[in-house]
Scaffold this active site. Structure first.
Site, PDB file in Angstrom:
ATOM      1  N   GLY A  29       0.814  -1.203   0.000  1.00 15.08           N
ATOM      2  CA  GLY A  29       0.000   0.000   0.000  1.00 15.08           C
ATOM      3  C   GLY A  29       0.848   1.253   0.000  1.00 15.08           C
ATOM      4  O   GLY A  29       2.078   1.205  -0.147  1.00 15.08           O
ATOM      5  N   PHE A  30       0.198   2.385   0.173  1.00 23.31           N
ATOM      6  CA  PHE A  30       0.867   3.688   0.131  1.00 23.31           C
ATOM      7  C   PHE A  30       1.970   3.784   1.180  1.00 23.31           C
ATOM      8  O   PHE A  30       3.170   3.811   0.858  1.00 23.31           O
ATOM      9  CB  PHE A  30      -0.196   4.780   0.311  1.00 23.31           C
ATOM     10  CG  PHE A  30       0.335   6.172   0.478  1.00 23.31           C
ATOM     11  CD1 PHE A  30       1.313   6.672  -0.364  1.00 23.31           C
ATOM     12  CD2 PHE A  30      -0.181   7.007   1.467  1.00 23.31           C
ATOM     13  CE1 PHE A  30       1.796   7.977  -0.220  1.00 23.31           C
ATOM     14  CE2 PHE A  30       0.280   8.301   1.615  1.00 23.31           C
ATOM     15  CZ  PHE A  30       1.280   8.784   0.785  1.00 23.31           C
TER      16      PHE A  30
ATOM     17  N   LEU B  75       0.061  -2.340   9.095  1.00 19.99           N
ATOM     18  CA  LEU B  75      -0.464  -1.213   8.328  1.00 19.99           C
ATOM     19  C   LEU B  75      -1.673  -1.599   7.490  1.00 19.99           C
ATOM     20  O   LEU B  75      -2.268  -0.730   6.835  1.00 19.99           O
ATOM     21  CB  LEU B  75       0.627  -0.661   7.401  1.00 19.99           C
ATOM     22  CG  LEU B  75       1.926  -0.202   8.070  1.00 19.99           C
ATOM     23  CD1 LEU B  75       3.024  -0.028   7.038  1.00 19.99           C
ATOM     24  CD2 LEU B  75       1.719   1.097   8.810  1.00 19.99           C
TER      25      LEU B  75
ATOM     26  N   THR C 265      -6.346  -3.436  -1.710  1.00 19.21           N
ATOM     27  CA  THR C 265      -6.220  -1.988  -1.947  1.00 19.21           C
ATOM     28  C   THR C 265      -4.794  -1.603  -2.338  1.00 19.21           C
ATOM     29  O   THR C 265      -4.597  -0.618  -3.051  1.00 19.21           O
ATOM     30  CB  THR C 265      -6.642  -1.167  -0.709  1.00 19.21           C
ATOM     31  OG1 THR C 265      -5.824  -1.528   0.405  1.00 19.21           O
ATOM     32  CG2 THR C 265      -8.106  -1.410  -0.370  1.00 19.21           C
ATOM     33  N   GLY C 266      -3.821  -2.338  -1.877  1.00 19.55           N
ATOM     34  CA  GLY C 266      -2.448  -2.091  -2.294  1.00 19.55           C
ATOM     35  C   GLY C 266      -2.240  -2.576  -3.718  1.00 19.55           C
ATOM     36  O   GLY C 266      -3.032  -3.357  -4.256  1.00 19.55           O
TER      37      GLY C 266
ATOM     38  N   GLN D 201      -1.136  -7.480  29.525  1.00 19.26           N
ATOM     39  CA  GLN D 201      -1.215  -8.875  29.955  1.00 19.26           C
ATOM     40  C   GLN D 201       0.072  -9.661  29.681  1.00 19.26           C
ATOM     41  O   GLN D 201       0.455 -10.527  30.469  1.00 19.26           O
ATOM     42  CB  GLN D 201      -2.394  -9.574  29.273  1.00 19.26           C
ATOM     43  CG  GLN D 201      -2.677 -10.976  29.815  1.00 19.26           C
ATOM     44  CD  GLN D 201      -4.062 -11.473  29.422  1.00 19.26           C
ATOM     45  OE1 GLN D 201      -4.966 -10.679  29.158  1.00 19.26           O
ATOM     46  NE2 GLN D 201      -4.225 -12.781  29.402  1.00 19.26           N
TER      47      GLN D 201
ATOM     48  N   TYR E 291     -14.353   1.953  10.431  1.00 17.72           N
ATOM     49  CA  TYR E 291     -12.948   2.384  10.459  1.00 17.72           C
ATOM     50  C   TYR E 291     -12.590   3.022  11.795  1.00 17.72           C
ATOM     51  O   TYR E 291     -11.604   2.641  12.433  1.00 17.72           O
ATOM     52  CB  TYR E 291     -12.692   3.366   9.322  1.00 17.72           C
ATOM     53  CG  TYR E 291     -11.233   3.719   9.136  1.00 17.72           C
ATOM     54  CD1 TYR E 291     -10.366   2.830   8.510  1.00 17.72           C
ATOM     55  CD2 TYR E 291     -10.722   4.933   9.583  1.00 17.72           C
ATOM     56  CE1 TYR E 291      -9.024   3.150   8.328  1.00 17.72           C
ATOM     57  CE2 TYR E 291      -9.392   5.261   9.403  1.00 17.72           C
ATOM     58  CZ  TYR E 291      -8.541   4.368   8.784  1.00 17.72           C
ATOM     59  OH  TYR E 291      -7.210   4.679   8.609  1.00 17.72           O
TER      60      TYR E 291
ATOM     61  N   ASP F 201       0.463  -8.802   1.941  1.00 13.94           N
ATOM     62  CA  ASP F 201      -0.620  -7.981   1.403  1.00 13.94           C
ATOM     63  C   ASP F 201      -1.527  -8.865   0.552  1.00 13.94           C
ATOM     64  O   ASP F 201      -1.038  -9.727  -0.187  1.00 13.94           O
ATOM     65  CB  ASP F 201      -0.051  -6.835   0.552  1.00 13.94           C
ATOM     66  CG  ASP F 201      -0.999  -5.651   0.440  1.00 13.94           C
ATOM     67  OD1 ASP F 201      -2.141  -5.861  -0.008  1.00 13.94           O
ATOM     68  OD2 ASP F 201      -0.592  -4.534   0.798  1.00 13.94           O
TER      69      ASP F 201
ATOM     70  N   ALA G 218      -0.465   1.049  13.013  1.00 13.01           N
ATOM     71  CA  ALA G 218      -0.839   2.280  12.312  1.00 13.01           C
ATOM     72  C   ALA G 218      -2.289   2.599  12.624  1.00 13.01           C
ATOM     73  O   ALA G 218      -3.199   2.128  11.954  1.00 13.01           O
ATOM     74  CB  ALA G 218      -0.629   2.118  10.817  1.00 13.01           C
TER      75      ALA G 218
END
Length: 336
Positions: A31-32, A93, A56-57, A182, A165, A52, A134
């Site tokens: 991805g980005f 990420l 989307t990547g 923990q 999200y 990945d 992230a």
């Protein structure tokens, strides 16, 4: 491929000893931000497992790393990831980042930050590895405090149009904290504010605002501004985001589990549209459209803790970053 000089600039600002010889898994690595992370870590002497599912990547982002010593690509869904490679660090990420995309795929979005985060934490625990999660400014929801500090607890609608999200990221943070409390796992949570730069995808009518405006301006199409454009965001160029993230991850010890990473300079969306139109020498008109449900009016981080702990602040001004991004998008256009 983006300029190697850009990655060199990031690497020069990071202590290589924190990453040299380390085995690092990067979820969402094509991805980005993930691909920039892979590029930079390879240059710092890390061994990379890039995971990945390419939902989307895009493989194009990491194609230049194919065959590079120490780089391995694995097409896999982070939510069902079952391998147990030996790793020293995990960068999680993987997530759908654009509102239009994650609202079309709310289940996958929520699970990437719930089940996917759990998978990455389990792997890290087996290896006693350090974890970078992230997170996002979206955990603050519709904040009432500006600039917004890490201590702000947020104002989020758990059933709102962006909840998959926003609440996904909030749960991911809570899970990281639970593993730390923990099991003593070393976790670093970065609340990333709007990042932009080369490799930013432009697909989607509601896609990321910088890439959408650039594509529209370069094509001579109307630049579509939602609402009256008075809403604001704080835009951080990708090299600054990656530098801050890696400095955070590279700290040997820290009592700060959560940091805001982003620019503290606020920009109105209408001003962004005008700036991109000017830099692109475009004759596009600005067209106003209804504000999407759940859109937030302001994003502005308090970065005092980040600056103090990391000795970091963004170095690329918006105009300079937009010029670099415009050049990259222009280079992607097919020749006439």
């Amino acid at each position: 491929m983006v300029s190697g000089a850009r990655n060199d600039a990031i690497r020069r600002s990071i202590d290589p000893n924190a990453f040299r010889g380390k085995s690092v898994l990067v979820s969402g690595g094509s991805g980005f931000l993930g691909s920039w992370t892979c590029d930079t870590l390879i240059g710092l002497g890390s061994r990379i497992i890039c995971v990945d599912d390419l939902s989307t990547g895009v493989f194009e982002n990491i194609d230049h790393l194919k065959g590079v010593k120490g780089f391995e690509f694995e097409k896999a869904d982070v939510c069902t990831y079952s391998r147990s490679p030996k790793v020293d660090m995990v960068f999680h990420l993987a997530s759908r980042p654009a509102p239009e995309d994650y609202q079309k795929h709310p289940v996958e979005t929520a699970l990437a930050n719930a089940t996917g985060t759990d998978r990455m934490l389990v792997l890290a625990r087996k290896n006693d590895a350090r974890v970078f999660y992230a997170s996002s400014s979206e955990v603050y929801g519709d904040p009432e405090v500006f600039p917004t500090p890490e201590s702000y607890e947020g104002k989020v609608n758990p059933l709102g149009p962006r909840s998959c999200y926003e609440e996904g990221k909030r749960f991911g943070e809570a899970l990281c904290k639970a593993y730390h409390d923990q099991y003593g796992l070393d976790v670093r949570i970065a609340r990333l504010f709007n990042s932009y730069g080369p490799r930013l995808r432009a697909e989607g009518f509601y896609g990321r605002v910088v890439s959408r405006f650039i594509i529209q301006a370069l094509g001579g199409d109307d630049i579509t501004v939602f609402g009256d454009g008075a809403q604001s965001r704080s835009f951080c160029y990708v090299t600054d985001t990656i530098t801050g993230s890696l400095r955070f991850m590279g700290l040997d010890r820290t009592s700060d589990m959560v940091l805001n990473i982003g620019s503290k300079v606020e920009n109105r969306i209408l001003d962004l549209a005008e700036t991109i139109r000017k830099l692109a020498a475009s004759h596009s008109r600005i067209r106003f459209l209804p504000l999407p449900p759940g859109d937030h009016m302001r994003r502005n981080p308090d970065t005092e803790r980040t600056e103090k702990l990391l000795g970091w602040s963004p170095s690329i001004q918006l105009d300079a970053g937009l010029e670099r991004t415009l050049r990259w998008f222009h280079s992607k256009e097919p020749s006439p």
